[in-house]
Write a protein that holds these residues in place. Structure first.
Motif, short mmCIF file in Angstrom:
data_model
loop_
_atom_site.label_atom_id
_atom_site.label_comp_id
_atom_site.label_asym_id
_atom_site.label_seq_id
_atom_site.Cartn_x
_atom_site.Cartn_y
_atom_site.Cartn_z
N ASN A 1 -10.27 19.54 -18.83
CA ASN A 1 -9.92 20.57 -19.72
C ASN A 1 -8.45 20.92 -19.70
OD1 ASN A 1 -12.44 20.90 -20.59
ND2 ASN A 1 -12.90 22.50 -19.09
N ALA A 2 -7.72 20.68 -18.68
CA ALA A 2 -6.34 20.88 -18.49
C ALA A 2 -5.51 19.83 -19.10
CB ALA A 2 -5.99 20.94 -16.97
N SER A 3 -6.07 18.70 -19.00
CA SER A 3 -5.19 17.52 -19.97
C SER A 3 -5.49 17.59 -21.16
CB SER A 3 -5.58 16.22 -19.37
OG SER A 3 -5.30 16.12 -17.95
N SER A 4 -6.47 18.13 -21.61
CA SER A 4 -6.98 18.24 -23.15
C SER A 4 -6.05 18.99 -23.64
CB SER A 4 -8.39 18.34 -23.07
OG SER A 4 -8.73 18.21 -24.70
N GLN A 5 -6.20 20.35 -23.07
CA GLN A 5 -5.53 21.31 -23.60
C GLN A 5 -3.72 21.23 -23.86
OE1 GLN A 5 -6.65 24.94 -21.47
NE2 GLN A 5 -8.73 24.89 -21.96
N SER A 6 -3.28 20.66 -22.73
CA SER A 6 -2.07 20.49 -22.72
C SER A 6 -1.34 19.38 -23.68
CB SER A 6 -1.30 19.81 -21.30
OG SER A 6 -0.20 19.65 -21.23
N LEU A 7 -2.41 18.57 -23.78
CA LEU A 7 -1.99 17.46 -24.86
C LEU A 7 -2.42 17.69 -26.22
CD1 LEU A 7 -2.98 14.29 -22.79
CD2 LEU A 7 -0.71 15.01 -23.38
N GLY A 8 -3.44 18.48 -26.46
CA GLY A 8 -3.84 18.99 -27.62
C GLY A 8 -4.86 18.00 -28.28
N LEU A 9 -5.32 17.18 -27.37
CA LEU A 9 -6.40 15.94 -27.87
C LEU A 9 -7.57 15.77 -26.78
CD1 LEU A 9 -5.76 13.39 -26.27
CD2 LEU A 9 -3.98 13.05 -27.78
N THR A 10 -8.49 15.43 -27.11
CA THR A 10 -9.65 15.02 -26.59
C THR A 10 -10.26 13.48 -26.62
OG1 THR A 10 -11.92 15.71 -25.71
CG2 THR A 10 -11.31 15.47 -28.08
N LEU A 11 -10.45 12.97 -25.16
CA LEU A 11 -10.98 11.67 -25.37
C LEU A 11 -11.70 11.42 -24.34
CD1 LEU A 11 -8.34 8.71 -25.71
CD2 LEU A 11 -9.61 9.00 -23.62
N SER A 12 -12.82 10.33 -24.33
CA SER A 12 -13.54 10.11 -23.48
C SER A 12 -13.12 8.66 -22.93
CB SER A 12 -15.10 9.80 -24.04
OG SER A 12 -15.60 11.00 -24.42
N LEU A 13 -13.56 8.61 -21.40
CA LEU A 13 -12.98 7.35 -20.82
C LEU A 13 -14.36 6.88 -19.97
CD1 LEU A 13 -10.87 8.31 -17.62
CD2 LEU A 13 -11.81 10.17 -19.29
N PRO A 14 -14.32 5.67 -19.59
CA PRO A 14 -15.54 4.93 -18.94
C PRO A 14 -15.68 5.94 -17.57
CG PRO A 14 -14.22 3.25 -19.63
CD PRO A 14 -13.23 4.46 -20.07
N GLN A 15 -16.89 6.05 -17.20
CA GLN A 15 -17.14 7.01 -15.92
C GLN A 15 -16.53 6.73 -14.62
OE1 GLN A 15 -19.34 9.50 -16.39
NE2 GLN A 15 -18.78 10.25 -14.35
N ASP A 16 -16.61 5.29 -14.62
CA ASP A 16 -15.70 5.06 -13.13
C ASP A 16 -14.36 4.79 -13.29
OD1 ASP A 16 -15.83 2.79 -14.90
OD2 ASP A 16 -16.54 1.42 -13.52
N TRP A 17 -13.50 5.32 -14.25
CA TRP A 17 -12.17 4.98 -14.54
C TRP A 17 -11.66 6.30 -14.05
CZ3 TRP A 17 -9.05 2.34 -18.75
CH2 TRP A 17 -9.52 0.89 -19.02
N VAL A 18 -10.25 6.22 -13.53
CA VAL A 18 -9.63 7.12 -13.09
C VAL A 18 -8.66 7.93 -14.01
CG1 VAL A 18 -8.37 7.83 -11.18
CG2 VAL A 18 -9.68 6.01 -10.84
N GLU A 19 -8.50 9.17 -14.07
CA GLU A 19 -7.57 9.90 -14.79
C GLU A 19 -6.51 10.24 -13.88
OE1 GLU A 19 -7.20 14.30 -17.11
OE2 GLU A 19 -9.12 13.15 -17.00
N SER B 1 -13.47 7.84 -29.90
CA SER B 1 -13.73 9.35 -29.38
C SER B 1 -12.38 10.28 -29.35
CB SER B 1 -14.12 9.21 -27.79
OG SER B 1 -13.08 8.74 -26.88
N LEU B 2 -11.31 9.59 -29.54
CA LEU B 2 -10.13 10.72 -29.54
C LEU B 2 -9.98 11.37 -30.59
CD1 LEU B 2 -6.52 9.64 -28.71
CD2 LEU B 2 -6.85 10.86 -30.87
N HIS B 3 -9.94 12.78 -30.64
CA HIS B 3 -9.83 13.96 -31.72
C HIS B 3 -8.66 14.71 -31.29
CE1 HIS B 3 -13.31 12.27 -33.72
NE2 HIS B 3 -13.84 12.29 -32.80
N PHE B 4 -7.88 15.44 -32.35
CA PHE B 4 -7.04 16.27 -31.98
C PHE B 4 -7.59 17.53 -31.94
CE2 PHE B 4 -4.13 12.89 -33.80
CZ PHE B 4 -3.31 12.80 -32.72
N THR B 5 -7.32 18.44 -30.97
CA THR B 5 -8.08 19.65 -30.90
C THR B 5 -7.42 20.82 -31.54
OG1 THR B 5 -6.91 20.06 -28.79
CG2 THR B 5 -8.93 19.09 -28.85
N ALA B 6 -5.79 20.71 -32.15
CA ALA B 6 -5.04 21.58 -32.63
C ALA B 6 -4.82 21.35 -34.05
CB ALA B 6 -3.75 21.68 -31.64
#
Length: 309
Positions: free
Chosen positions: A152-170, A304-309
Motif C-alpha cells: 500500500n505504501a508503494s502504491s500510494q506513493s507512486l499513484g499506481l497499483t501492480l501485481s507481481l509474482p508471489q515469490d518476487w521481491v519488492e 495488472s498496472l492501473h493508475f490510482t489517481a
C-alpha cells in the motif's frame, strides 16, 4: 578697383579703403552703397567679422558637426549589430544553461533512477526437453503460482497499483532529493536468469527536460548502459513503438546489448506522461528466455498496472 591713396586693390563693392581709410570715389565704383561714408568695409570672409574668437568657435562647431556626421554614417551600424548579436548569444547561453541546470539539479546526468545490479548469465540456461522437440527453451522459467499486489505504501506513493509474482521481491521505494521515485521488482535469488522490472516516477517539471516520452526512453537506455557497464546497444526495429498499459499509450523502445557468451540482453523501456508526471518502466531478460519471461512474468504485470489517481 585701386585705392587712390595707397594703391591697394579694392573689391568692387568697397566704399572705404580698409588700409588707409580713404573714401572710395563713387565714380569709380560699379555699385551704389546706402551705408554712411564712415561705415567699415564688409569683410570678404564672414569669419573675420568678430576676430579670432569666432574662428575658434567656428572650428569647434565644425569639429562637433563632423563627429556627429561620422556617428550618423552607415559605418556606425556594425556597432549596433554587434550589440544585438551579443544580446542574442547571451539569451541562448542563458536558455541552454537553464536546461542543463535543470537536468543537473534533478540528477538526470547521474545514473540514479535505473541504478541496480544486473545478474548476467555466465552460460546459456539449460534447456528442458519436451515431447516432439529438441533443445527447446520452453519451460526454462518456473511458472508463477500466484501474484501479489504492491504494498500500500508503494502504491500510494507512486499513484499506481501492480501485481507481481508471489515469490518476487519488492525492493525499497527510493525518493531522491529531486523527487524521482524508483522501485525495483526482482525474482528470487535462486533464479539465476537475469530478470528485473523497474518503476520510475519523475517530478512534474521533468517535462521541461524531456520533450517527449521517446526522448526519456533514450535517456534511460543510456543511463542503464552506464549503470551496468554494458555497451553497443542495438535498437530492435521488429518491436512495437507503443504499448497500451493501464489504459494509456506508452512509448516503447527495445534495445539489445551483446554479452560475452554469444548471448544478448533484451531491454525494454516504456515511458508515458500521465497527469503532469512522467512514468517509466524498464525490464529485461536474456534473449534466449525473453519471450518466455514476457509470457510468464512481464505481460501479467503490465496487464495488472492501473493508475490510482
Amino acid at each position: 578697383m585701386t585705392c587712390t591713396q595707397c594703391k591697394l586693390e579694392l573689391p568692387v563693392y568697397a566704399v572705404v579703403c580698409p588700409q588707409c581709410g580713404a573714401a572710395v570715389s563713387s565714380g569709380t565704383s560699379a555699385y551704389y552703397s546706402y551705408l554712411p561714408a564712415d561705415t567699415p568695409a564688409w569683410p570678404r570672409d564672414p569669419r573675420e567679422a568678430s576676430g579670432p574668437s569666432l574662428l575658434v568657435n567656428s572650428a569647434a562647431v565644425q569639429n562637433a558637426a563632423a563627429t556627429s556626421a561620422a556617428q550618423a554614417r552607415p559605418g556606425s551600424r556594425p556597432n549596433r549589430w554587434l550589440t544585438a548579436i551579443a544580446v542574442l548569444l547571451l539569451s541562448c547561453l542563458l536558455g541552454a544553461g537553464f536546461t542543463v541546470g535543470l537536468l543537473w539539479v534533478h540528477g538526470y546526468f547521474a545514473p540514479k533512477a535505473p541504478v541496480r545490479s544486473v545478474r548476467l548469465p555466465s552460460q546459456a540456461p539449460a534447456a528442458t526437453a519436451t515431447a516432439g522437440t529438441q533443445n527447446s527453451t520452453t519451460n526454462v522459467l518456473p511458472t508463477p503460482s500466484s501474484f501479489k499486489p504492491l504494498s500500500n505504501a508503494s502504491s500510494q506513493s507512486l499513484g499506481l497499483t501492480l501485481s507481481l509474482p508471489q515469490d518476487w521481491v519488492e525492493g525499497q521505494l527510493n525518493t531522491s532529493t529531486s523527487g524521482v521515485k524508483t522501485l525495483t521488482l526482482d525474482p528470487p535469488q535462486s533464479l539465476s536468469v537475469p530478470l528485473s522490472l523497474l518503476i520510475v516516477q519523475f517530478p512534474s517539471d521533468a517535462n521541461q527536460a524531456f520533450p517527449s516520452a521517446h526522448d526519456l526512453d533514450q535517456f534511460l537506455i543510456q543511463n542503464f548502459a552506464q549503470a551496468t557497464s554494458l555497451s553497443n546497444p542495438q535498437a530492435l526495429t521488429n518491436t512495437p513503438q507503443t504499448r497500451t498499459v493501464g489504459g494509456q499509450d506508452w512509448s516503447e523502445d527495445d534495445v539489445s546489448f551483446p554479452l560475452n557468451n554469444n548471448q544478448s540482453l533484451h531491454l525494454v523501456t516504456l515511458s508515458v506522461m500521465y497527469k503532469q508526471h512522467y512514468y517509466s518502466l524498464q525490464f529485461y531478460a536474456s534473449n534466449d528466455v525473453f519471450d518466455e519471461a514476457m509470457q510468464k512474468y512481464y505481460n501479467p504485470m503490465l496487464d495488472s498496472l492501473h493508475f490510482t489517481a
